[in-house]
Design an enzyme around this catalytic site. Structure first.
Site, PDB file in Angstrom:
ATOM      1  CG  ASP A 651     -48.825  60.839 -58.889  1.00 48.60           C
ATOM      2  OD1 ASP A 651     -49.153  62.003 -59.149  1.00 48.60           O
ATOM      3  OD2 ASP A 651     -48.040  60.535 -57.977  1.00 48.60           O
ATOM      4  CE  LYS A 652     -44.584  66.067 -61.816  1.00 45.99           C
ATOM      5  NZ  LYS A 652     -43.346  65.874 -61.013  1.00 45.99           N
ATOM      6  CG  PHE A 816     -41.102  80.720 -58.199  1.00 48.86           C
ATOM      7  CD1 PHE A 816     -40.548  80.990 -59.438  1.00 48.86           C
ATOM      8  CD2 PHE A 816     -42.169  79.837 -58.129  1.00 48.86           C
ATOM      9  CE1 PHE A 816     -41.052  80.378 -60.583  1.00 48.86           C
ATOM     10  CE2 PHE A 816     -42.681  79.234 -59.257  1.00 48.86           C
ATOM     11  CZ  PHE A 816     -42.124  79.514 -60.501  1.00 48.86           C
ATOM     12  CE  LYS A 821     -46.254  80.747 -65.622  1.00 47.68           C
ATOM     13  NZ  LYS A 821     -46.607  80.438 -67.016  1.00 47.68           N
ATOM     14  CB  THR A 878     -34.844  76.126 -69.149  1.00 51.96           C
ATOM     15  OG1 THR A 878     -36.189  76.512 -69.449  1.00 51.96           O
ATOM     16  CG2 THR A 878     -34.417  75.008 -70.080  1.00 51.96           C
ATOM     17  CG  ASP A1072     -51.469  59.255 -56.532  1.00 48.96           C
ATOM     18  OD1 ASP A1072     -51.848  60.291 -57.090  1.00 48.96           O
ATOM     19  OD2 ASP A1072     -50.270  58.999 -56.303  1.00 48.96           O
TER      20      ASP A1072
END
EC number: 7.6.2.1
Length: 1352
Positions: A651-652, A816, A821, A878, A1072
């Site tokens: 997982d992140k 957004f 984006k 960015t 998860d």
């Protein structure tokens, strides 16, 4: 309250004439009239008509006494629970004025005592039992009251899987599962069947069982029965005890999670002004006694007019208390497991949501900073006005009886902001559910946001059956009428509201905003979204167990072949088939079975004991390792699998990253700022917004026009330094404009989170994205703080002195989205602090977004692409920021076009997007770019590099956005610098799917990582599974974004099935759990938001950086030790079987035991077990070298990579056969008298093993056997330790000490003869010497990797 309400179309308005004959009964039913038709908004025809008024105009209708009505309200065979917790459905009182005139369609209501003739039998008595429920026994025109509970006979009413009606704060009619989390594998009644099945599904365990059971048969018995039964029972006790302990520990951890306390609102009847005289003022439903239950008194039809008028007066008196609060409310604490459907839970900031809930109300704990002016009045919706009117009706009673805690303190009940139209917001974190890091905005239903808590029991929620789709929810919520509710009080009220996903909070999400939330529980326990997305726990089996099972089958085939050969040889040798030999006294098949039992040592039962005990030792070592503190082994049956991992799925959020953002760098075109250079930015901001004393006294605010005027007044200056001053001024202006844009263009709301040590409030920020918060925190650090924000305005103040410097009126906000984006804001500056609006103020459009979309929107430049590329290579996220000033005329033209587009009935979103693009998104001034870092977990970069060098292929599976995942993959070094990223997103046609994989084919794929989104992944899994997985498993890294929990689990299963390799999955969140349970090895991190992943995992860690040591050191050692221990135990058993075979051959094929009874037991236990088991302590490297050279995790030589494959097995078999032939043949040839073993046994001769020569031979053979096993172990040991030496010495001493007890098996005098000792030395040297020499030469000729590292 029954929800099966009729929605029949009402009659023409003329039906409401004064003529009673024109009245339609359907229209007079208060329930029917009150129910909202889903196909229409509202009609005046839906108003309720009090039956009291109708009865006044219909005196000819006969009425019954009041007490008869009361008696009929109690269902037969049911008592009211006066002391039950909460208000049950049976406590919902209905006045006679609310009695519907029609039956509820199918007998769903409760009947009045004006029973139909069909309800009485021939003797005038009421029918009992099922007769009174039959439709043909009832009169269609009977008057019924709507039932407060669903029909008992209704199938869906008690089916928890069907659509449900939830009565808020009340006891539910249907039973729903408990709100308990369970990670246990077994239940008390399934433990034995499942564990025994898991044990005996392996061939070698079943083989042991059959051998042990065979000893019950006298004809097959060889030695003592206990020598076979006891080892098997010991093995089962060890295994079952270990499984029971692991499961008990899981249950203990589950109890801790399920015992987490939550605040719940408890509703009690009696919300009147003083609670005195309620029995006189309110109509009560009498409880029937046991004696009178089910009986009804006959209705007298001869009541006089006076009785009727008295009834009307009593009805008038009964509705006097209509404005009183329905209930009194107190707060109680309940553990999570005791929460039930319908409970109202009070949640606060950072608290985990215990079940799937619907938000009823959200209000701020402490009011945030108010603006310097009163917020402008906003248009009020009809729903909000109706809700306020509803509150006004209860205002007096609610003020008199506020909701209180158990300690008597009043519970606050305010909206989130001072603007009522802006109330009911709350933010939740869902990363533990779907992996998305953005905060989600949740809204309270307008109907309930302004409803006093005392009125919650009047709410009824209708929801669908449990579903695992976390982004979909449809339901309705109804506000039911109070008892004695007057029809005129319902004027203008909205009684029903739809509910969507925006009104929900699923289990395992976390309340992120500083608000208090009232939420009603809708789904509990296994019916929650999180539980439905989680696969059931399974018993995991290590690959090494499967390999041992396969090797055991081969050994058993060899045993069967050898037994058959000996039986055939025996009958050939004794061709006359007479009774001269004892073996002929038994049938051939009994001889075959006896041989199979004799050779059972080939697959020793002690194999399971040693392996299970070894796994426990490995688990203990992991737990005690101070290099990975806090690591817990939850499944102790697979520690050796840690040494065979080839695919790691991670997982992140929370695993690789901390989900903590920090703005690290900004660039304004000519110069960039980072680190200490940010002090210069602070100076620019302070100088730009520092107004003069005169401006401060006049209450002026900063605007772009005022800045231009001050610059013009200051002049350009002269002299040689003019150019330098002008350049510096331009840079300062760019920095100021960028900081101002970042401080205004966002969706962040400031809140008062806490107070510091001095008691000063601390401002916290809440937003849907942590990126936004990081940017606003940075603007505060450089001098501009967001002080206040609502839907219409935003105020900035100086971070230095708290003075308001900028205020804008928000005109349009473009949020957004993943498609656009980018986000934008149109705002008008206010010039004076005291003014709410400023029609002459400057109007500016700001926009920020991804560089891929902003490149075409901003004006032409020569630095944007280069600088964004530089930041991206650093792993920074960015954002490009642009600005466009709008004149009054330009804004008016945009506003008109935008309003027209918003009224389009078709293609509305596209039309509005075109207007924004044509009027605003053209040639924006490029202000600058920002670089935000998603902070990684400690030591993630070196950890991933170590694992990649160890040969693992790492996949990152996340529910986050594509851009976020790309930045994290680069910053964490998941994707190496020499690798490129191939992106596949937005695939919706299966025809184009294979073409998208083409660049990954061939030699280019070895240096390419794949980045794919959830939509494209779903397409591949549905239509092109094999091509996708075949390509993906060859890649060095795969990043999958927008993955659902189910997709994560599917990928883990797909990799396992396609490659057959060991797959490990690691995560920290509830989303998860499915992936962790689907993997061969589940790794869970103890996350910030909970322990769901940790509890469900096989191994629990505290941080990702502990994973390399767990795999490279503990995993590698566990696998090598287990493989070496397995081969050593097989060598020991096979060695005894070879000796037995040679003895049987020399005995003319007779199935006589060479080593019997306690010789066999001692050989498998006290004489060899400790030295063998000491192999679990063997090691070839220390932890430092194991992590310094991660390549040693997987041996570079393919022939050595599999330490328990066919090659090591057959080498062990060859060595064992050689040693067995040497020791047994040598013992029979060198021992005097042993050559006559095959001589026929006569009636006066002793048994074969009691002959003097044979007894001496057994003495020599058994001693050589033990020494051969022990010395071969010494040859196999890599690093001899003191503990190992002690086990050898203790074993030899135990053998010598037990010799006096072995007189029945040995010739003890033979030990005193010199001939015994020289024969012993010769046989041991011949059996072990060549093996030791061969292994030594092989190690020198082809040294393994660890020998090269150690130089040995």
């Amino acid at each position: 309250m029954s929800l099966s309400r009729s929605n029949s179309p009402l009659a023409h308005p003329d039906a409401y004439s004064d003529d009673d004959n024109d009245l339609e009964l359907n229209d007079l039913d208060p329930v029917t009239a009150l129910t909202a038709d889903p196909n229409r908004r509202s009609h005046d025809w839906g108003r309720r008509i009090p039956l009291q008024n109708l009865r006044r105009f219909a005196p000819s209708h006969r009425r019954r006494p009041r007490e008869e009505d009361e008696e009929a309200l109690v269902p037969e065979g049911k008592e009211r629970d006066a002391e039950g917790e909460g208000l049950g459905d049976h406590k919902r009182e209905l006045s006679e004025v609310d009695a519907p005139l029609l039956a509820n369609g199918g007998g769903g209501g409760r009947r009045l005592s004006n029973s139909a003739p069909g309800d009485f039998n021939a003797h005038g008595r009421r029918r009992r039992g099922l007769w009174r429920f039959l439709p043909f026994t009832k009169r269609s025109g009977a008057i019924t009251l709507p039932s407060t509970t669903p029909e008992p006979d209704s199938e869906d009413a008690h089916d928890p899987a069907s659509a449900r009606s939830v009565f808020v704060g009340s006891r539910q009619a249907a039973k729903y599962p408990a709100n308990a989390v369970s990670n246990a594998k077994y239940s008390p009644w399934s433990f034995l069947p499942r564990t025994l099945f898991n044990e005996f599904k392996f061939f070698f365990n079943l083989y042991f069982l059959l051998v042990a059971l065979s000893q019950i048969i006298p004809a097959l018995r060889i030695g003592y029965l206990s020598t076979y039964i006891a080892p098997l029972a010991f093995v089962l006790c060890i295994t079952l005890g270990k499984e029971a302990y692991d499961d008990i520990e899981r249950r203990r951890r589950d109890r801790e999670a399920n015992g987490e306390p939550y605040t719940v609102l408890k509703f009690e009847e009696g919300g009147g002004a003083s609670g005195v005289g309620n029995g006189e003022r309110k109509r009560k439903i009498s409880r029937l006694s046991e004696r009178k239950r089910g009986k009804r008194r006959r209705v007298s039809l001869d009541e006089d007019e006076a009785s009727r008028l008295a009834e009307v007066e009593r009805e008038e008196h009964a509705v006097e208390d209509v404005d009183a609060a329905s209930t009194t409310v107190t707060e109680i604490l309940k553990p999570s497991r005791d929460l039930k459907v319908g409970d109202v839970v009070v949640l606060s900031k950072d608290q985990r949501v215990p079940a799937d809930v619907v938000v009823l109300k959200s209000f701020s704990v402490e009011a945030g900073k108010a603006p310097a002016y009163d917020p402008p009045d906003s248009p009020r919706s009809q729903t909000e006005e109706n809700a306020e009117a509803l509150v006004d009706m209860h205002g007096e009673s609610s003020e008199g009886h506020p909701t209180r805690r158990t300690d008597g303190q009043e519970i606050p009940d305010t909206t989130t902001t001072e603007d009522p139209s802006d109330g009911g917001e709350a933010f939740i974190r869902t990363d533990q559910l779907d992996g998305e890091t953005d905060w989600k905005l949740r809204l309270a239903c307008p109907l309930t946001q302004t409803l006093p808590a005392s009125e919650y029991p009047r709410l009824c929620l209708t929801a669908g059956k449990p579903d695992k789709r976390v982004n979909d929810f449809t339901a309705t919520i109804d506000l039911l009428t109070k008892p004695h509710w007057r029809g005129e009080h319902a004027e203008g009220l909205q009684h029903s509201n739809p509910l969507t996903i925006d009104n929900t909070a699923w289990a395992n999400t976390v309340l992120a905003s500083n608000t208090t939330v009232h939420a009603v529980v809708v789904y509990t326990g296994p019916q929650t979204r999180a539980a439905l997305s989680t696969a059931p726990s399974r018993s995991k089996t290590g690959l090494i167990d499967l390999e041992i099972n396969a090797l055991t089958k081969v050994l058993c085939l060899l045993t069967a072949a050898l037994s058959a050969a000996l039986v055939v040889g025996h009958h050939i040798y004794t061709a006359d088939f007479t009774s001269a030999h004892p073996g002929n006294a038994r049938p051939w098949y009994l001889n075959l079975l006896r041989f199979l039992i004799l050779f059972s040592t080939i697959v020793p039962i002690s194999l399971r004991v040693n392996l299970d005990m070894g796994k426990s030792v490995y688990a203990y070592m992991i737990h005690r390792d101070q290099g990975i503190p806090g690591t817990v082994v939850r499944t102790s049956t697979i520690p050796e699998e840690l040494g065979r991992v080839e695919y790691l799925l991670s997982d992140k959020t929370g695993t690789l990253t901390r989900n903590e953002m920090e703005l690290k760098k900004v660039h304004v075109g000519t110069v960039g700022y980072a680190g200490e250079a940010m002090e210069e930015v602070t100076g620019y901001v302070r100088a730009a917004f520092d107004l003069s004393e005169e401006e401060k006294q006049q209450g002026k605010l900063w605007t772009p026009s005022s800045e231009l005027a001050s610059v013009a007044a200051g002049g350009g200056g002269g002299g040689g330094g003019a150019a330098g001053t002008r350049t510096r001024r331009e840079i300062a202006g760019r920095v100021r404009d960028l900081v101002l844009a970042l401080a205004l263009c966002h969706n962040v709301t400031p809140t008062i989170d806490d107070t510091d040590a001095s008691g000063q409030p601390i401002t916290a920020y809440q937003a849907s994205s942590p990126d936004e918060i990081a940017i606003v925190q940075w603007t505060e650090a450089v001098g501009l703080r967001v002080a206040h924000r609502d839907r219409k305005s935003l105020t900035l103040e100086s971070a230095r002195d708290g003075r308001t410097v900028v205020r804008v009126e928000i005109l349009h906000l473009f949020p957004f989205t993943s498609e656009s984006k980018r986000m934008g804001l149109v705002a008008r500056f206010c010039r004076i602090a005291d003014k709410r609006t400023d029609d002459e103020g400057d109007i500016v459009f700001w926009q920020k977004g991804a560089d891929t979309v902003m490149n075409d929107i901003v004006a032409a430049n020569d630095w944007l692409e280069e600088e964004t590329g530089n930041m991206a290579r650093e792993g920074l996220r960015t954002l490009v920021v642009g600005r466009k000033a709008l004149s009054q005329e330009a804004y008016a033209a945009f506003a008109r076009a935008y309003q027209e587009a918003s009224l389009s009935m078709t293609g509305r979103d596209a039309a509005m997007g075109r207007v924004v693009k044509n009027h605003l998104e053209q040639e924006l001034d490029l202000l600058g770019i920002t670089g935000v870092e998603d902070k990684l977990q400690p030591d993630v970069k070196p950890s991933l590099e170590l694992l990649r060098n160890a040969g693992l292929k790492i996949w990152m599976l996340t529910g986050d956005k594509v851009e976020t995942a790309r930045c994290v993959a680069i910053s964490s070094k998941l994707v190496a610098r020499n690798q490129r990223i191939h992106t596949i997103t937005g695939l919706n046609r299966k025809e184009a799917a294979l073409d998208a994989l083409a660049p990954l084919q061939g030699r280019h794929g070895a240096a390419t990582a794949l980045l794919i989104d959830g939509q494209s992944l779903a397409l591949y899994l549905a239509h092109h599974t094999d091509p996708f997985i075949t390509t993906a498993v060859r890649l060095p890294a795969v990043i999958a974004t927008r993955c659902s929990p189910t997709q994560k689990a599917d990928l883990a299963l797909l990799i396992r099935a396609h490659t057959g390799k060991r797959t490990a999955c690691i995560g920290d969140g509830g989303n998860d759990v499915s992936m962790i349970q689907a993997a061969d090895i589940g790794l869970g991190l103890v996350g910030k938001e909970g322990r769901q992943a940790s509890l469900a995992a096989d191994f629990s860690l505290t941080t990702f950086s502990h994973l390399p040591r767990l795999l490279l050191w503990h995993g590698r050692n566990s696998y090598k030790r287990t493989a070496k221990l397995t081969l050593a135990i097989m060598h020991r058993g096979l060695l005894a079987a070879v000796a037995q075979a040679l003895f049987s051959i020399s005995a003319a094929g007779e199935p006589a035991a060479l080593y019997r009874d306690w010789l066999l037991v001692g050989f498998a236990t006290i004489y060899t077990m400790m030295p063998l088991f000491s192999l679990v302590l063997d090691r070839d490297l220390n932890p430092a070298l194991a992590t310094l050279y991660p390549e040693l995790y997987r041996d570079p030589h393919p022939s050595r990579a599999k330490r328990l494959g066919w090659k090591p097995f057959f080498i062990t078999v060859a060595i064992t056969v050689y040693q067995g032939l040497t020791l047994q043949t040598g013992a029979q040839l060198l021992t005097p008298g042993a050559s006559w073993i095959a001589a026929p046994s006569g009636p006066n001769q002793p048994p074969l093993d009691q002959r003097p020569g044979v007894k001496r031979m057994i003495t020599l053979s058994y001693t050589v056997l033990l020494l051969t096993v022990l010395l071969t172990l010494l040859v196999e040991i890599t690093t001899l330790q003191l503990t190992m030496i002690l086990t050898f010495l203790v074993t030899i001493a135990a053998y010598i000490g037990s010799l006096p007890l072995l007189g029945d098996y040995f010739d003890l005098k033979y030990f005193l003869q010199v001939g015994f000792w020289w024969r012993l030395v010769v046989l041991v040297a011949v059996a072990v010497g060549p093996v030791a020499v061969g292994k030594g030469v092989g190690r020198r000729m082809r040294p393994s990797g660890w020998r090269k590292v150690r130089g040995v």
